[in-house]
Each structure stands twice: as C-alpha cells, then as structure tokens.
Design a protein around this motif. Structure first.
Motif, PDB file in Angstrom:
ATOM      1  N   UNK A 149      -5.702  -4.039  -6.041  1.00 28.31           N
ATOM      2  CA  UNK A 149      -6.144  -4.032  -4.651  1.00 28.31           C
ATOM      3  C   UNK A 149      -5.676  -2.783  -3.908  1.00 28.31           C
ATOM      4  N   UNK A 150      -4.423  -2.404  -4.132  1.00 26.22           N
ATOM      5  CA  UNK A 150      -3.840  -1.300  -3.361  1.00 26.22           C
ATOM      6  C   UNK A 150      -4.596   0.015  -3.514  1.00 26.22           C
ATOM      7  N   UNK A 151      -4.983   0.458  -4.708  1.00 28.78           N
ATOM      8  CA  UNK A 151      -5.707   1.735  -4.813  1.00 28.78           C
ATOM      9  C   UNK A 151      -7.008   1.772  -4.021  1.00 28.78           C
ATOM     10  N   UNK A 182      -4.113  15.787   1.123  1.00 25.66           N
ATOM     11  CA  UNK A 182      -2.989  14.945   1.542  1.00 25.66           C
ATOM     12  C   UNK A 182      -2.769  13.832   0.523  1.00 25.66           C
ATOM     13  N   UNK A 183      -1.535  13.630   0.090  1.00 24.28           N
ATOM     14  CA  UNK A 183      -1.299  12.609  -0.952  1.00 24.28           C
ATOM     15  C   UNK A 183      -1.498  11.193  -0.417  1.00 24.28           C
ATOM     16  N   UNK A 184      -1.873  10.313  -1.328  1.00 20.95           N
ATOM     17  CA  UNK A 184      -2.085   8.909  -0.958  1.00 20.95           C
ATOM     18  C   UNK A 184      -0.780   8.143  -0.770  1.00 20.95           C
ATOM     19  N   UNK A 193      -1.208  -3.261   3.566  1.00 16.65           N
ATOM     20  CA  UNK A 193      -1.607  -3.747   2.249  1.00 16.65           C
ATOM     21  C   UNK A 193      -0.929  -5.079   1.950  1.00 16.65           C
ATOM     22  N   UNK A 194       0.357  -5.172   2.260  1.00 11.96           N
ATOM     23  CA  UNK A 194       1.066  -6.437   2.027  1.00 11.96           C
ATOM     24  C   UNK A 194       0.455  -7.560   2.864  1.00 11.96           C
TER      25      UNK A 194
END
Length: 340
Positions: A149-151, A182-184, A193-194
C-alpha cells in the motif's frame, strides 16, 4: 343552565380491593439467566477496574518522578528522567483522526448499500464479508500496508503537498514537491499512511453499527416517503440518515476507540519520532501503543513504569471515547434523535 357535580359514594374500607402481591422469584430458568447476566456484567466491570488499578499501581513511580510535566514533555528518555506523552498523544490522535476521516465515508457508504440497494440474494454474503474483515489479524494489515500500500500512496501524498501544501497539516518540511528528483523518503512511514491502513481495520466495526441503525428505520415512514413520490436517495436523505444519526456518530466513535489503540500495523509502518509532528504527510510519527511495543523489551524499571503510565493515559482516553460511543449507540437503537 347550571352544571351539577356528582360525588361517587364512598367505599367502605373493608370492601377496598388491594392488589395481590406478585412473587419476585419467577421461574428457575429466569433466576439462573438473571444471575448469569448479572455475574457477566459484574465480571466485565471488575476486569476493567483491575486493569486500570494495575496500570495505575505500576505507573506510580514514573508519575511521581515526572509530575505534571508527563503530559507536556515530548522527549522519551526515562533513564535521564526526561519523558512525557505530549508527542505520542498528539501522534495517536492524528493517526486516529486520519483513520476516521477515511473510515467514516467508507463505512457509511457500505452500510447504506447493504441496507438499501444490495439485492436480497447477496445481502447476507456482503454482511459476512464485511464482518470477516474484522477477523483479519492486525499484522496482516500492517505487512500489506508496508510493502504494497505504501508505495502507491506516496504519489497521493506528493500531490496533496503540491496543491494543498498551504494548509499546515499537508506541508512537508525540507521538500520541494515540484522537484521531480525529490526522494520519496519524505513521504514514507507517515501518519497519513498509517491512518489509511488503520481506517481499513476499523471500517467493519463502524459499518456494523451503522448498518444496524439504518436497518431499524421505521418501515412506515419509508413507505410514506415512497408514496409521496420520493426517490430511493430521497428516502435515505429524509428517513434513513436522520433516524440513523446516532448510529453514525456511535459507529465512528467506536472505530476511533479501536484506532487509538491499534499497535502492530502502526508499529510496522511508522518511523518513530519523539517530537510533536503536526504534518501528517511527512515521514515520522508515533503513537502510545507503538511506543510500548517499541520500548518495552529494552526498558529499565523506571522505563517500564513510564510505559505503564503511557498505557494508563491511553486506557483512560479510549475508555471515555468508547463510553460516549456506547451511549450514542444505545440512544440510536431506541429511535431517539430521529427527525423523520
């Protein structure tokens, strides 16, 4: 024309009929059932009281050491006598708030579809599927949220920051969302997300309460609305939703009580930080339950007491939320609060 008052004749005292005294013993089966119900209710109250007393006794040394600063300190360093629940309480409330923001419309829509639109032949199947979601272990939700889910949510987080970053909770410190390089990592392991993962865990609870409330809407008022030419949505808006308002509120608060105490799923997803983190899209979050799971194994005696104090705080907070929710649900089941 004058009115006359007729006074009934007095009845002698020896002719008065006194009601027969009813025996309170009843059938033996009734006495057994009544005794069992009272015992079960008393046992539940006793267990909850013992849990609160246990946490309070174990938390005494930490509360004596920290005093009232326990509620205002963000750091968590019990060995240095510098610890408090300010950051973890804020993180817990933010995760719960995000979870309910997603779970409330999802649960309400599911409950309305099952009670108002679903064909009779599939209605029971849908009810069983929704109820089975509550039986899925928390660790399964956590692993699913972490690796699958997170990605996919990172893109949504970046989009929200790009267009709604002027709103403080959606701002991300140190990142330029317009920079394609910019990094993820700025957006991973966040409160957002939580909260979304926890929302899927509390949706079945809220949906069950709302479904019961919607199903109890008066059939006479439903039929009257249809007879006056109302559409199905008009019946829902004018009859079902007003009658089920208490169920909506109660279901949301019961779900919030579950979200506040969720442990494993939150522990697997978040990156713990012991500062007040108001930016829900930004990396880093913490909750009381995740704190206990994170620090219990390596805590000193004072650290164990501090964790017990944090658990006592969460226990009291969820107790209040669930008590209010139960009161609202009880009123909704009696039809109170229906405006239709």
């Amino acid at each position: 024309m004058t009115a006359t008052t007729v006074i009934p004749p007095a009845v002698p005292e020896d002719e008065l009929i006194t009601p027969r005294a009813l025996s309170g013993s009843g059938d033996p089966a009734d006495r057994i059932f009544r005794g069992s119900a009272r015992t079960a209710g008393a046992a539940v109250l006793l267990v909850m009281t013992l849990v609160g007393v246990f946490l309070g006794v174990r938390a005494v040394s930490a509360l004596d050491d920290a005093g009232w600063t326990f509620l205002t300190t963000s750091a968590w360093e019990p060995d240095s006598h510098n610890f408090g629940v300010a950051a973890v309480l804020v993180g817990t409330l933010l995760i719960g708030g995000v979870a309910i923001s997603f779970a409330l419309p999802l649960a309400m829509g599911t409950a309305l579809y099952i009670t108002e639109y679903a064909p009779r032949r599939v209605k029971q199947t849908l009810i069983s599927l929704v109820d089975l979601m509550a039986a899925v272990p928390s660790v399964v939700y956590g692993l699913w949220g972490l690796f699958l889910f997170q990605p996919h949510v990172v893109g949504l987080s970046r989009w929200l920051t790009t267009y709604l970053g002027w709103f403080p909770p959606f701002a991300v410190d140190g990142d330029d969302p317009s920079d394609p390089l910019s990094p993820n990592t700025f957006y991973t392991s966040s409160t957002f997300i939580a909260g979304m993962v926890v929302a899927l865990m509390v949706t079945p609870i809220a949906c069950s309460v709302m479904r019961e409330a919607f199903a109890q809407a008066p059939p006479g008022e439903r039929e009257g609305a249809f007879a006056l030419g109302a559409t199905p949505w008009g019946v829902i808006r004018s009859v079902v939703l007003p009658f089920g308002r208490g169920g909506i509120i109660g279901g949301a608060m019961l779900g919030l009580g579950r979200a506040l105490g969720e442990t494993i799923a939150v522990y697997l997803i978040i990156s713990p930080v012991f500062v007040i983190q108001p930016h829900v899209l930004q990396n880093g979050a913490i909750s009381v339950s995740a704190l206990i799971a994170l620090r219990y194994g390596s805590a000193s005696p004072l650290g164990i007491s501090a964790l017990m104090a944090a658990g006592l705080t969460l226990f009291l907070m969820t107790l209040v939320v669930n008590f209010i929710a139960s009161s609202v649900v009880a009123r909704s089941r009696s039809g109170a609060g229906a405006d239709a």
